[in-house]
Design an enzyme around this catalytic site. Structure first.
Site, PDB file in Angstrom:
ATOM      1  N   ARG A   1       0.877  -1.161   0.000  1.00 48.18           N
ATOM      2  CA  ARG A   1       0.000   0.000   0.000  1.00 48.18           C
ATOM      3  C   ARG A   1       0.925   1.224   0.000  1.00 48.18           C
ATOM      4  O   ARG A   1       1.445   1.628   1.049  1.00 48.18           O
ATOM      5  CB  ARG A   1      -0.898  -0.033   1.234  1.00 48.18           C
ATOM      6  CG  ARG A   1      -2.169   0.847   1.266  1.00 48.18           C
ATOM      7  CD  ARG A   1      -2.047   2.150   0.722  1.00 48.18           C
ATOM      8  NE  ARG A   1      -3.262   2.945   0.615  1.00 48.18           N
ATOM      9  CZ  ARG A   1      -3.391   3.884  -0.318  1.00 48.18           C
ATOM     10  NH1 ARG A   1      -2.444   4.065  -1.243  1.00 48.18           N
ATOM     11  NH2 ARG A   1      -4.456   4.657  -0.335  1.00 48.18           N
TER      12      ARG A   1
ATOM     13  N   TYR B   1      -8.610   8.509   5.975  1.00 47.98           N
ATOM     14  CA  TYR B   1      -8.507   7.519   7.047  1.00 47.98           C
ATOM     15  C   TYR B   1      -9.303   7.905   8.284  1.00 47.98           C
ATOM     16  O   TYR B   1      -8.795   7.920   9.403  1.00 47.98           O
ATOM     17  CB  TYR B   1      -7.029   7.276   7.402  1.00 47.98           C
ATOM     18  CG  TYR B   1      -6.255   6.655   6.260  1.00 47.98           C
ATOM     19  CD1 TYR B   1      -6.636   5.408   5.746  1.00 47.98           C
ATOM     20  CD2 TYR B   1      -5.177   7.301   5.670  1.00 47.98           C
ATOM     21  CE1 TYR B   1      -5.950   4.844   4.686  1.00 47.98           C
ATOM     22  CE2 TYR B   1      -4.490   6.738   4.605  1.00 47.98           C
ATOM     23  CZ  TYR B   1      -4.882   5.509   4.121  1.00 47.98           C
ATOM     24  OH  TYR B   1      -4.204   4.946   3.069  1.00 47.98           O
TER      25      TYR B   1
END
Lengths: 549, 549
Positions: B218, B401
Site C-alpha cells: 500500500r 482515514y
C-alpha cells in the site's frame, strides 16, 4: 440443634458454617472456631453484627415468607405427596455421586437430580447440595424461586422426606439477607435475594454522575457488615512470603487517586436477548449500568508495597470479597496482571464513591474499581488480593461471565473453552423515550436521549440513530463526555439526537448504535450474538414508539 | 525550460520542485537549492539515484503511456475542442480562488472546477492544481485515470489551452514512478501508480507469516530510493532543542526488539462495501492484510535518547516518510503519545522484515511498525519523528482515514468531526473457498478457511460460521494463533472450520464473524456501516458457494 449466633470476636472473619447434612440449616449457625482458624489474620468482619437471636427466621411460623416474596404460588411444590416412598436425611445423604445417584431435598420433597447436573446454569455449584437440602442455596440465590424451576424440580420427584426430618429442617431455616441495607424504593429489583436492581430508564441519564443511593446494584450474595476499625486487607504473592496486611487507615494514607468510571453488568440488556430465545440470568433491562467518581489508592501503588511492579513476571491478580456463600466460599474474581500494574490501568482500591464512603451495597469499606472491565471483576467488600500465575478459581471467573457461540446450549457448553469476560464491547441504549411511549413531533423532529459506553478505555466517537430501518442515519450530539482520552476514557457518554420526521407516520422504531475509538461498533441483532447466559447483550437498541403530531 | 536532473549532493533530501505555473512539469526538475535549505540536516536520500536523464518520460512520444496502463480509452479527453475559447497558461494561472474561479488544465483542455472543489475525495489537495495542470497529480495518484473521472472533468470544460503551451506541457512530462521496484507478478494491483496490490485470497493464508515478496503493498506515492550510507533519521521534540540525528548504523546499535504483527489497510474489503453504494478509494478485496515478523528498535528507547519517556507530557508522535508528493510534502502521519512510549505499545522502528532488510516497497531502510494500528500510521521510509502536542497536519491524518456515519456524503462531510483511525476493529474473512467456487462435500461436511484479526492488541477468541443465514453457527478451529496475550496480541489468527451440511443443498452462502478478547464482534451488514471512503469495512464476510456431492 442449630441456631444463629452473634460473633463479636475480632479474630473471626468467617461466620458461615460449611454445608451441613441437614435439610435446612442456619446460615450463621454452628460456629466452630477451629474450622476458621485460617492462616490469614482474619480480625475484620463482623458479619451480621446486629443479627443475634432475631436473625433466626422461623420459617415454620412465617410460612416461607421468602417464597411468597418471589411472587410464586409455591404451596404445592415440595409438599408431601402420598404414594411415594419416605426417606430420612441419613439415607438421602448417601446419594451424592453419579454412581449412587444424586439426591436433594426441597421442603418435604426428595428428588433425583443426577441427569440434570450437567445442565445446571450455575455449573457444579449444584453438587454442593448433593445429599442435602437445596433450600439454603435457594435462599442465597433467589433466582431459583420461580415456578418454572419448581416445576423442573418436581419432575424429578422420587419421594418424601421423613416427617421428623422435615420438621427440623423448617425450624432451622434462616434468612442470610436479613441484614442487607435498606434500598431506595425507586430501584427496580431484578432479584431481591441477592439484591439486584436497576433504575427506571428515564432517571438513568438525568445525571452524568449516578447518585450513590440509586446506582444500580449487582450483588451475588448477602451484603457483609464490616467494621472498619478491625477491617484488614491482605495482599500477597501466591506461594511466597511477600505479604502485607493493610488496615483501612493505612490504605487511606497511601497516595490518593480519583477516576470517573462507568461500571456495567455483563448481563445489562439481557431481557432483549431473552426475546430471541430464553437465556438464564437476571432479567436486566438497559439500566444495569452507572457512572461514578471513585477515590482510593491505585492497586499498582499497593502492589509496590510487596515488591511487585510492572517488570514482575506474573499473570493474574485475584480478588476475594468478604461476601460468602453457604459453603464458606468468598466471592472471587481476577484480572490480568498487566491491567493491575499498568501506568494507564487506573485500577483502584476505592474507599469513596462520589465523595462519600462507599455505600454498603457497593462494597464498603473497599471496592476494587477496574475501569473498562466488566462489573464482576470490580470486587466489593474486598478482603484479599493475591498476585498469581493463575486466574481466580471461583465459580464467577471459571463458570460464569463468559461468552459463547449462539449454537452452544446447556448440553454442549464447555466453560473452559471461553475466556473470562474482562474488557466489555461497545454498547448504547435509548433511555428517552422508552418503548411504546408517545413522542411529540416538534418542528418536524423527535428528540431521543441515551447513553453509550465502551470498555477497555475506549471513547465513544459517534452515536448513530435511525427511524427508517437504517435507510438514513442521524448523528447524535454529545451532551456530556469526559475529556479524558483513550486508553483511559472510563466514563460513559450521554447523548441526544433530534431526528427529522419527514412523513406523517404514526409509529416508528428508533434504533441506536455507537462507535468507539477503535471504530468497533455494535452488532445489529441479538439472534447472531445470542448466548446461553445472556451476557454481552450489545446489539442495536430498538425502541418502538408512537408519534404524536 | 524544465528537465529532470540527477542530484547526488549529500546535503539534499528533497528533489521535487513545488508546483510550477505550467500545464505539465517535470516531477524532478527545476531544482532550487535555496527552497530546500531546510532547518533539518537533510543529507540522506538519493531519490532517484539512477534516474538521471532517462527519467524524462517524453509523453509526447510515448502517447500517454500512463493513461493506456490504466486501461482507459482516453483519446477524447482533454483533446482540442473547436468552438471553445483558447487560454494561455499565464491567463489560466490567474484563476486560483473561488472569487476568480478555479481553473485547471488537462492535456489541451481547460476546466472550471470551482463548484467541484468541496466534493473532492482528496480534500483540499485539489487546490494544489489550481491555475495549473492536474496531470502531475494524476500521474502521482493513478486512481484519477478512470473514464468516470475524465467524464466528470469534461463536464466542467470551458476552453482549450493555447497550442504553444500545450506542446510544452507534454514535452516536460515525466513519470515519478519509473524508479519503483519490480514486483512479484502474483500481486494483483488495485492501482499501479502508486503501487497498491494484494495477493490472491487462496495464497494469503498459506503461511502464518506472509513472505516479503508477496506481502500486500500500500503505497501513497512513488517509492524513494535511499542510500543507507547517508541515511539519517531526525528525532526531535517540537519547539525545543531536544533533538538527535541517528544514522542507520546507530539505530542498529540500540537494543534489538522483535514482534510478529499484522498490518492491514483501512480499506481492506472495501470492494464489498462498494456493492451497497459506490465509495471512493482503492477497490481492495479481503487481502489488503499481511502478517510478518519485524525486528528493529523500540520507539520508546529512541525517544529516551532525547529525554522523552512515559512521564513526559506530550500528546502525539508524528512521523514523516521520505516519499514525497509534487508539492514537496512528505507522507505524514501520527499516533497518540501513549502508544509510542507505553511499555506494552511495542512501536518499532523496524529494519528487518521476516529476517531480511525491509524491502523497498515496505519502507527500506526504516519503517515504523505500530502494531494493532491501521497501516497508514506504519510510516515507511521513515525520515523524521516529531514529538508534539499536535497530530500530524498531513492530508492522510486530517482528511483521510477517518470513519463517518452512513448518511454522510461528499456534500456534507466534515473531516474535523471524526478522529483519525488508529486501532482497528475486529475483522475476519473467508479465503477458501472463494466466491462462486465449487466445494466438495466430504463426510457430510465442507471445509472453510480464513483469517481473523483485531486491532489494539486484542486476541481473537472465537470465529463463528454459518451456512443457513445464522440459524446455526459453527465454531472454527484455530490453525495458527500466536501465544502472546492481550493487550500485546498483534498477529492474526488463521482458522478452519468443518461445517456440517445436513440437507442436499446445491448452493449456500458461508458467513463468518470473529469475536475478540474484548468480546467485540463484527457488524452484520455493510449497509449500516457504509462510509464515503469505504474504510473499516468489517461486516460479516459472506461467500456464495456451489456444493458438490
Amino acid at each position: 440443634m442449630y441456631k444463629c449466633i452473634r460473633i463479636t470476636s475480632s479474630s473471626v472473619r468467617l461466620l458461615n458454617s460449611p454445608v451441613k447434612k441437614q435439610a435446612g440449616y442456619c446460615f450463621l449457625n454452628s460456629f466452630n472456631y477451629d474450622k476458621y482458624n485460617h492462616k490469614r489474620n482474619l480480625n475484620k468482619v463482623i458479619f451480621g453484627a446486629t443479627l443475634s437471636s432475631f436473625l433466626i427466621y422461623k420459617l415454620y411460623e412465617k410460612k416461607y415468607v421468602y417464597l411468597r416474596e418471589a411472587n410464586a404460588n409455591t404451596s404445592e411444590y415440595g409438599a408431601y405427596k402420598p404414594n411415594l416412598p419416605s426417606y430420612t436425611m441419613e439415607e438421602i445423604a448417601k446419594h451424592t455421586t453419579k454412581e449412587t445417584r444424586i439426591w436433594v431435598t426441597f421442603k418435604q420433597g426428595v428428588y433425583d437430580i443426577t441427569d440434570y447436573v450437567l445442565k445446571h446454569p450455575g455449573g457444579e455449584q449444584i453438587l454442593l447440595g448433593a445429599g442435602h437440602s437445596v433450600e439454603p442455596f435457594w435462599l442465597l440465590y433467589g433466582a431459583h424461586n420461580k415456578p418454572q424451576i419448581y416445576n423442573m424440580l418436581e419432575a424429578m420427584r422420587i419421594g418424601n422426606l421423613s416427617e421428623e426430618d422435615a420438621k427440623e429442617a423448617i425450624e432451622n431455616m434462616s434468612d442470610p439477607y436479613s441484614n442487607d441495607p435498606k434500598r431506595h424504593p425507586v430501584l427496580k429489583p431484578a432479584s431481591v435475594k441477592p439484591f439486584n436492581a436497576e433504575l427506571p430508564l428515564s432517571l438513568l441519564i438525568e445525571n452524568f454522575i449516578s447518585p450513590n443511593d440509586i446506582f444500580y446494584v449487582r450483588n451475588h450474595l448477602p451484603v457483609p457488615e464490616i467494621d472498619i476499625s478491625t477491617y484488614e486487607l491482605e495482599v500477597e504473592v501466591e506461594d511466597t512470603d511477600k505479604k502485607v496486611v493493610l488496615t483501612y487507615e493505612k490504605l487511606k494514607d497511601l497516595p490518593k487517586h480519583t477516576i470517573t468510571a462507568t461500571i456495567m453488568c455483563a448481563g445489562n440488556r439481557r431481557s432483549e436477548m431473552s426475546k430471541v430465545k430464553i437465556v438464564k440470568g437476571l432479567d436486566w433491562g438497559p439500566a444495569a449500568i452507572g457512572n461514578a467518581t471513585f477515590t482510593g489508592v491505585l492497586l499498582r501503588d499497593v502492589l509496590k508495597l510487596i515488591g511487585v511492579d510492572e517488570d514482575s513476571n506474573y499473570k493474574h491478580v485475584q480478588f476475594e470479597g468478604l461476601d460468602m456463600d453457604p459453603t464458606s466460599k468468598y466471592y472471587g474474581s481476577s484480572i490480568p496482571f498487566w491491567k493491575a500494574v499498568d501506568k494507564r490501568g487506573d485500577v483502584l482500591l476505592a474507599y469513596e464513591m462520589n465523595g462519600a464512603p462507599i455505600p454498603r451495597d457497593h462494597g464498603f469499606p473497599i471496592r476494587v474499581i477496574v475501569p473498562g472491565v466488566v462489573g464482576a471483576r470490580n470486587v466489593k467488600w474486598l478482603g484479599k488480593i493475591t498476585v498469581s500465575q493463575n486466574e481466580s478459581d471461583s465459580h464467577w471467573q471459571q463458570n460464569d461471565y463468559k461468552g459463547f457461540s449462539p449454537s452452544v446450549d446447556w448440553d454442549t457448553v464447555d466453560f473452559n473453552k471461553s475466556p473470562a469476560i474482562q474488557e466489555l464491547p461497545v454498547i448504547s441504549a435509548i433511555c428517552k423515550p422508552e418503548a411504546h411511549q408517545k413522542v411529540q413531533v416538534k418542528d418536524g423532529h423527535i428528540t431521543v436521549q441515551g447513553y453509550a459506553w465502551s470498555g477497555g478505555g475506549q471513547k465513544i466517537v459517534r452515536v448513530d440513530l435511525t427511524i427508517d430501518g437504517g435507510n438514513t442515519w442521524h448523528v447524535a450530539k454529545f451532551d456530556h463526555q469526559d475529556s479524558s482520552e483513550p486508553p483511559q476514557h472510563w466514563a460513559w457518554t450521554l447523548w441526544s439526537a433530534k431526528i427529522p420526521v419527514t412523513t406523517r407516520i404514526k409509529n416508528a422504531e428508533v434504533w441506536v448504535k455507537a462507535v468507539d475509538s477503535s471504530y468497533n461498533t455494535q452488532p445489529e441483532s441479538f439472534k447472531n450474538i445470542w448466548n446461553l447466559r445472556g451476557v454481552l447483550s450489545n446489539a442495536y437498541h430498538r425502541v418502538p414508539i408512537e408519534l404524536q403530531w
